[in-house]
Scaffold this active site. Structure first.
Site, PDB file in Angstrom:
ATOM      1  CB  CYS A  12      -1.759  -0.635   1.043  1.00  0.00           C
ATOM      2  SG  CYS A  12      -1.643   0.725  -0.119  1.00  0.00           S
ATOM      3  CB  CYS A  15       1.134   0.373  -3.043  1.00  0.00           C
ATOM      4  SG  CYS A  15       0.283   1.362  -1.825  1.00  0.00           S
TER       5      CYS A  15
END
Lengths: 78, 324
Positions: A12, A15
């Site tokens: 995502c 991250c």
């Protein structure tokens, strides 16, 4: 001794920004460390974290569920 | 509260650009400027507040609490509220799901969380306040939480554990060893910069969708005739709610992009209940979510999960249309 850094996250946006922060800190400060990005959910669950991204340094989970600042990462690595 | 923004939009479009207030273009541009600014302010404020809540939300303790206490059915409700509070990020949904199940929380209660988590999120709430006002937002949030509660309870009635993926079942059988976690001790002021940055990031990520959504909305607002939709969709025929929901399930529209369009639908005659049901189906269930869930459950379980929730949303659409 070389540190082993693991970044846990399924890919995502948060991250990715955590990965960038950690990479920058390591290269800017010439820290001897390997960065390993763990994207497989099965591997991630072995660490028993419930919120991603998570930062693991030498098998200790130091941050979970948020993107840290550069200073914070630097402190954790020293 | 936003009068000054309306004055600004009037001034900008009618005085500075000298586009007449009686022209379609003038109305559409005014609507666009006003709504975009209003929504961006609301988005930032709400995302920021939720960022603070999240920084202090004791996920682990809540998990233990749900696991230890006998709550006589209230656990579905708590789990659903918890889903509403956690941030809107599908990537965290799966780890949280496994964390819950692993912590010994029943599958139904876990589903309550999983239903509400995408359904009620800070972006959707901010957009709803901006476009429909506080009352409609409260209805949306409360019914989203109830939907999660009831949906989870219903799913808990089926015996679904055998339908989880094999590796998840394995996790459940062997209690895995807990990795060490350094507890963080940081003050609010140390956390404030990253909460602010996080809020900016979310606003930046949805900015494009907000602008596109409002632009489409503004264009429709200025050009689509009054009661255009009620002639086709909004007449309140029984099949309009299921149709709206079933069309919306596979769609994956960012809440930020879909709300301004729905607002115009409502302004042009679609009942609010049908619109809310459509919105819930769009953000609550989607193909990308199904793909993520495939890692932890079998296709059969995903199908059951999606069908039950779709039915719940359709039913709530009818209830809204009766109540509102």
């Amino acid at each position: 001794m070389s540190k082993v850094i693991k970044i846990l996250g399924t890919g995502c946006p948060k991250c990715k920004s955590m990965t960038n922060v950690v990479k920058d800190v390591v290269s800017e400060n010439n820290i001897d460390a390997t960065i390993d990005k763990v994207e497989d959910i099965m591997e991630i669950m072995k660490f028993n974290v419930m919120t991603t991204p998570a930062l693991v340094i030498d098998d200790v989970i130091t941050i979970k569920g948020r993107v840290p600042s550069k200073d914070e990462v630097l402190k954790l690595l020293n | 509260m936003f009068d000054w923004l309306q004055h600004f939009a009037d001034w900008l479009i009618y005085s500075v650009f000298e586009i007449g207030a009686e022209t379609h273009l003038g109305v559409a541009l005014n609507f666009f400027v006003y709504d975009t600014l209003k929504i961006l302010i609301l988005l930032f404020v709400i995302v920021f507040i939720m960022g603070i809540v999240n920084a202090y939300f004791p996920i682990e303790r809540l998990k233990d609490y749900l696991n230890r206490k006998k709550l006589y059915g209230l656990e579905y409700f708590f789990s659903s509220i918890f889903g509403a509070i956690t941030p809107f990020c599908s990537c965290s949904s799966v780890p949280l799901f496994i964390g819950f199940v692993q912590g010994g929380i029943p599958l139904g209660v876990t589903f309550s969380f999983l239903i509400t988590s995408p359904l009620v999120n800070e972006v959707a709430v901010a957009m709803f306040i901006g476009m429909f006002g506080v009352k409609a937002t409260l209805i949306y949030v409360v019914s989203g939480i109830l939907l999660g509660t009831i949906g989870g309870w219903l799913l808990g009635k089926f015996n679904l554990e055998p339908l989880l993926s094999d590796w998840v079942k394995q996790i459940l059988e062997n209690k895995m060893q807990q990795a060490k976690f350094q507890e963080e001790h940081r003050t609010f002021y140390q956390r404030l910069p990253e909460i602010t940055n996080g809020a900016w990031d979310i606003v930046k990520n949805v900015l494009l969708y907000v602008i596109i959504g409002i632009a489409i909305g503004a264009a429709m607002h200025g050009y689509v005739p009054e009661n255009f939709f009620s002639a086709y969709l909004g007449g309140g025929e029984w099949w309009t709610v299921p149709l709206a929901v079933i069309v919306a399930v596979p769609m994956y529209a960012n809440a930020a992009g879909i709300v301004p369009v729905i607002q115009v639908f409502v302004a042009k005659g679609v009942p609010l209940g049908t619109a809310i049901a459509f919105m819930m189906a769009t953000v609550g269930l989607s193909i990308p979510e199904a793909t993520l869930l495939k890692k932890v459950m079998s296709i059969k379980l995903i199908a059951i999960f999606f069908s039950v929730i779709t039915l719940c949303i359709i039913l709530s659409g009818y209830v809204f249309n009766i109540l509102l």
